[in-house]
Scaffold this motif. Structure first.
Motif, PDB file in Angstrom:
ATOM      1  N   UNK A 432       0.831  -1.206   0.000  1.00 60.86           N
ATOM      2  CA  UNK A 432       0.000   0.000   0.000  1.00 60.86           C
ATOM      3  C   UNK A 432       0.867   1.259   0.000  1.00 60.86           C
ATOM      4  N   UNK A 433       1.998   1.238   0.704  1.00 62.91           N
ATOM      5  CA  UNK A 433       2.902   2.391   0.646  1.00 62.91           C
ATOM      6  C   UNK A 433       3.343   2.663  -0.789  1.00 62.91           C
ATOM      7  N   UNK A 434       3.697   1.599  -1.495  1.00 61.18           N
ATOM      8  CA  UNK A 434       4.141   1.750  -2.888  1.00 61.18           C
ATOM      9  C   UNK A 434       2.988   2.233  -3.761  1.00 61.18           C
ATOM     10  N   UNK A 435       1.816   1.636  -3.584  1.00 67.36           N
ATOM     11  CA  UNK A 435       0.669   1.998  -4.419  1.00 67.36           C
ATOM     12  C   UNK A 435       0.266   3.454  -4.229  1.00 67.36           C
ATOM     13  N   UNK A 436       0.400   3.971  -3.013  1.00 64.49           N
ATOM     14  CA  UNK A 436       0.027   5.358  -2.742  1.00 64.49           C
ATOM     15  C   UNK A 436       1.110   6.347  -3.159  1.00 64.49           C
ATOM     16  N   UNK A 437       2.257   5.840  -3.552  1.00 65.72           N
ATOM     17  CA  UNK A 437       3.356   6.733  -3.893  1.00 65.72           C
ATOM     18  C   UNK A 437       4.085   7.271  -2.686  1.00 65.72           C
ATOM     19  N   UNK A 438       3.909   6.615  -1.519  1.00 60.59           N
ATOM     20  CA  UNK A 438       4.552   7.054  -0.282  1.00 60.59           C
ATOM     21  C   UNK A 438       5.875   6.348  -0.041  1.00 60.59           C
ATOM     22  N   UNK A 439       6.256   5.486  -0.967  1.00 56.80           N
ATOM     23  CA  UNK A 439       7.536   4.803  -0.817  1.00 56.80           C
ATOM     24  C   UNK A 439       8.388   5.109  -2.047  1.00 56.80           C
ATOM     25  N   UNK A 440       9.446   5.859  -1.821  1.00 52.97           N
ATOM     26  CA  UNK A 440      10.324   6.232  -2.920  1.00 52.97           C
ATOM     27  C   UNK A 440      11.301   5.107  -3.228  1.00 52.97           C
ATOM     28  N   UNK A 441      10.877   4.198  -4.087  1.00 48.94           N
ATOM     29  CA  UNK A 441      11.745   3.052  -4.405  1.00 48.94           C
ATOM     30  C   UNK A 441      13.040   3.525  -5.049  1.00 48.94           C
ATOM     31  N   UNK A 442      14.124   2.969  -4.591  1.00 44.81           N
ATOM     32  CA  UNK A 442      15.452   3.379  -5.036  1.00 44.81           C
ATOM     33  C   UNK A 442      16.104   2.211  -5.767  1.00 44.81           C
ATOM     34  N   UNK A 443      16.606   2.452  -6.968  1.00 43.80           N
ATOM     35  CA  UNK A 443      17.183   1.374  -7.784  1.00 43.80           C
ATOM     36  C   UNK A 443      18.342   0.696  -7.073  1.00 43.80           C
ATOM     37  N   UNK A 444      19.188   1.487  -6.414  1.00 38.97           N
ATOM     38  CA  UNK A 444      20.345   0.912  -5.724  1.00 38.97           C
ATOM     39  C   UNK A 444      19.903  -0.035  -4.609  1.00 38.97           C
ATOM     40  N   UNK A 445      18.860   0.360  -3.867  1.00 36.83           N
ATOM     41  CA  UNK A 445      18.359  -0.499  -2.783  1.00 36.83           C
ATOM     42  C   UNK A 445      17.783  -1.791  -3.341  1.00 36.83           C
ATOM     43  N   UNK A 446      17.036  -1.701  -4.443  1.00 41.01           N
ATOM     44  CA  UNK A 446      16.450  -2.893  -5.051  1.00 41.01           C
ATOM     45  C   UNK A 446      17.526  -3.878  -5.508  1.00 41.01           C
ATOM     46  N   UNK A 447      18.708  -3.358  -5.893  1.00 40.58           N
ATOM     47  CA  UNK A 447      19.805  -4.241  -6.285  1.00 40.58           C
ATOM     48  C   UNK A 447      20.483  -4.859  -5.067  1.00 40.58           C
ATOM     49  N   UNK A 448      20.531  -4.100  -3.971  1.00 42.79           N
ATOM     50  CA  UNK A 448      21.249  -4.589  -2.791  1.00 42.79           C
ATOM     51  C   UNK A 448      20.486  -5.693  -2.061  1.00 42.79           C
ATOM     52  N   UNK A 449      19.162  -5.594  -2.011  1.00 42.54           N
ATOM     53  CA  UNK A 449      18.394  -6.541  -1.192  1.00 42.54           C
ATOM     54  C   UNK A 449      18.640  -7.994  -1.584  1.00 42.54           C
ATOM     55  N   UNK A 499      29.715 -10.231   6.140  1.00 39.06           N
ATOM     56  CA  UNK A 499      30.068  -8.868   5.761  1.00 39.06           C
ATOM     57  C   UNK A 499      31.018  -8.854   4.563  1.00 39.06           C
ATOM     58  N   UNK A 500      31.934  -9.821   4.516  1.00 36.53           N
ATOM     59  CA  UNK A 500      32.843  -9.902   3.365  1.00 36.53           C
ATOM     60  C   UNK A 500      32.065 -10.161   2.082  1.00 36.53           C
ATOM     61  N   UNK A 501      31.116 -11.095   2.150  1.00 36.24           N
ATOM     62  CA  UNK A 501      30.302 -11.398   0.974  1.00 36.24           C
ATOM     63  C   UNK A 501      29.429 -10.209   0.579  1.00 36.24           C
ATOM     64  N   UNK A 502      28.809  -9.583   1.582  1.00 38.71           N
ATOM     65  CA  UNK A 502      27.898  -8.472   1.295  1.00 38.71           C
ATOM     66  C   UNK A 502      28.611  -7.330   0.585  1.00 38.71           C
ATOM     67  N   UNK A 503      29.810  -6.990   1.049  1.00 38.76           N
ATOM     68  CA  UNK A 503      30.558  -5.907   0.408  1.00 38.76           C
ATOM     69  C   UNK A 503      31.141  -6.353  -0.935  1.00 38.76           C
ATOM     70  N   UNK A 504      31.523  -7.633  -1.019  1.00 38.91           N
ATOM     71  CA  UNK A 504      32.166  -8.117  -2.245  1.00 38.91           C
ATOM     72  C   UNK A 504      31.199  -8.167  -3.427  1.00 38.91           C
ATOM     73  N   UNK A 505      29.938  -8.579  -3.164  1.00 36.43           N
ATOM     74  CA  UNK A 505      28.999  -8.739  -4.281  1.00 36.43           C
ATOM     75  C   UNK A 505      28.056  -7.544  -4.439  1.00 36.43           C
ATOM     76  N   UNK A 506      28.280  -6.492  -3.648  1.00 38.82           N
ATOM     77  CA  UNK A 506      27.492  -5.273  -3.818  1.00 38.82           C
ATOM     78  C   UNK A 506      26.232  -5.209  -2.993  1.00 38.82           C
ATOM     79  N   UNK A 507      26.114  -6.049  -1.976  1.00 38.43           N
ATOM     80  CA  UNK A 507      24.950  -5.960  -1.088  1.00 38.43           C
ATOM     81  C   UNK A 507      25.029  -4.772  -0.160  1.00 38.43           C
ATOM     82  N   UNK A 508      26.240  -4.323   0.107  1.00 43.22           N
ATOM     83  CA  UNK A 508      26.470  -3.145   0.947  1.00 43.22           C
ATOM     84  C   UNK A 508      27.537  -2.292   0.281  1.00 43.22           C
TER      85      UNK A 508
END
Length: 532
Positions: A432-449, A499-508
């Motif tokens: 519902x946050x997304x549907x109402x436009x109240x969630x500013x989806x960020x491309x970088x975040x969508x790649x990190x998750x 943490x090593x994996x997360x930084x290595x593959x771009x999760x963080x």
């Protein structure tokens, strides 16, 4: 102060409280195990604790904070003080009436709501009634303390409110130590613990009351009146109470269902304590900090800042809770052995049941934390009705699933129901946050998750194989120091790998973390002096 530093301020106090909570539960498990006195204490304490989350933390950290922030913007500190006194008069009066009514009705409440399964055991039932009667006034202290904490958080003074809960565990640890030194029996321990809870409520209220006075807000008692501000608060608070306390509502329902099976109530409580560490340190810290920050951004019309706050909060919560969830899932049994397997707990052979519950709670952990990150997006816009509807749906799903699974799975079935309900609630909030436009989806975040999920999964697989290799060192027959050292080694190695994996593959991204650490807070006029 940066967003991450604010999270850290709250999280540090919560972490201290949770660590002491572990110590308390370890002593409780050794003294009472998962026997009848433990069942009675946990069931009795769950009742005032649920009301505290519903009508104190749930209502005031969601409905009160935005209105308090608005009063500061409109009328300055004088207007905020007047509004606070109006709310205090109504809240205090309502709490006194509620407490008297609940105390008189306690036998009925225990037999119908708190622990209906205890009615078949008169001794356990009577003990639960007695303990609940002693502990219920704790609600008054904690509700008033939550109001003070809401004011402090709105003024960006997070430390006192974060550190106050530590004293509940400090006092109860002192009670358990005294009971051990004096050789008290289980029944005496239960009663002493109940009085310790009451004493802790008074101490916690005193801490935040003094901090509020130090912040420049001295609350006096006003005759309770339904002013426009109070009416607006009540209109927002009822649905906010239900939404903010959804986890506690589900826990209370689970306790009632579990009361029909011996040891199930205490097994759920002991597992709950473990997963509350990451939930409290990350989820509650984010919720406490995000709501006033988001409210300010929206009140000033800064939608870009609001979107950034929401995205960074989700990034922060997932970055820390995904590995915790994976670790709880694959290492639940060694964790339970180290924390609880001694004394009466070991004698009851409770490890397999508590470990199974804990592993299932691990699967639901990211959902429980995301709920804390999503709901401020509604509350900061003074929309408390929508999350309440979602909370009601998740409660219905939780009850239906728990009733369906409990006969065949026992207490772990209740944990499954809680996890399913949590993910459903988080999904509805985000949709519902997304549907109402109240969630500013960020491309970088969508790649990190997905990359964070992959990193946590790989870490979990590595821990699974490693604990099999170290099975002898983690077994029940191994010395406690050996088990603890091995568990610490695995946890540390798992964290390094994640943490090593997360930084290595771009999760963080180190650059993003640095920017958030340097990012200063805005509108500092509301915080004229440093945190106490």
């Amino acid at each position: 102060m940066s967003l991450i530093k604010k999270f850290a301020t709250v999280a540090s106090g919560t972490l201290m409280s949770r660590i002491l909570g572990f110590t308390r539960e370890m002593l409780m498990a050794a003294a009472l195990g998962t026997g009848p006195v433990a069942d009675a204490f946990y069931a009795a304490f769950q009742f005032p604790n649920t009301f505290r989350r519903l009508f104190a933390e749930g209502a005031f950290n969601t409905a009160f904070v935005p209105l308090f922030a608005k009063e500061i913007e409109a009328g300055g500190m004088d207007g905020a003080k007047r509004f606070s006194e109006e709310v205090f008069g109504v809240l205090f009066s309502a709490l006194i009436v509620l407490t008297i009514a609940m105390e008189l009705a306690m036998p009925f409440l225990v037999s119908t709501i708190i622990a209906p399964g205890f009615t078949g055991d008169p001794e356990k039932y009577d003990l639960t009634v007695a303990l609940a009667t002693v502990m219920f006034p704790y609600l008054v202290c904690m509700s008033l303390a939550s109001m003070m904490a809401g004011m402090l958080n709105s003024l960006r003074r997070y430390f006192a409110a974060a550190i106050a809960p530590v004293f509940l565990n400090v006092i109860l640890i002192g009670v358990l130590y005294w009971a051990w030194r004096s050789g008290a029996d289980g029944l005496a321990v239960g009663h002493w613990m109940a009085w310790g809870v009451m004493a802790a409520g008074v101490v916690q209220l005193a801490i935040v009351w003094i901090a509020a006075r130090h912040a420049g807000i001295s609350i006096g008692f006003r005759r309770p009146r339904l002013t426009p501000g109070v009416k607006r608060l009540l209109l927002l608070a009822l649905p906010a109470a239900v939404t903010g306390g959804i986890t506690q509502i589900n826990t209370l329902i689970g306790t009632a269902i579990a009361s029909t099976q011996a040891s199930a109530v205490s097994s759920l409580a002991l597992a709950d304590r473990v997963y509350q560490l990451p939930l409290g340190v990350v989820g509650i810290a984010v919720a406490i900090v995000l709501l006033p920050e988001l409210s300010r951004a929206l009140k000033s019309g800064n939608e870009v800042e609001a979107a950034n706050l929401q995205n960074r909060s989700v990034e922060f919560t997932l970055f820390l809770t995904l590995p915790a969830a994976a670790a709880l899932l694959v290492m639940a049994e060694p964790i339970v052995r180290v924390l609880y397997e001694r004394g009466a707990f070991a004698a009851n052979n409770s490890t397999p049941t508590v470990a199974a519950i804990l592993a299932i709670f691990g699967l639901g952990l990211p959902a429980f934390v995301l709920i804390k990150a999503f709901t401020p997006g509604y509350f900061a816009r003074e929309d408390t009705k929508t999350p309440m509807v979602f909370a009601a749906v998740s409660v219905a799903v939780n009850v239906a699933t728990a009733l369906a699974l409990f006969p065949s799975m026992g207490a772990p079935g209740i944990a499954v129901a809680s996890a399913v309900a949590g993910w459903l609630n988080a999904g509805m909030l985000l949709f519902v946050l997304v549907r109402r436009g109240h969630w500013g989806r960020e491309a970088a975040l969508m790649k990190r998750i997905p990359r964070l999920v992959l990193s946590a999964a790989l870490m979990g697989a590595a821990l699974w194989y490693a604990q099999g290799w170290l099975a002898a060192e983690l077994s029940s027959s191994a010395r406690l120091v050996t088990k603890a050292a091995t568990l610490a080694l695995l946890s540390g190695a798992g964290a390094v790998l994640y943490f090593a994996l997360a930084f290595a593959i771009g999760g963080a991204d180190i650059g993003m973390i640095r920017r958030n650490m340097r990012r200063g807070g805005k509108a500092q006029v509301m915080n004229p002096s440093p945190d106490p």
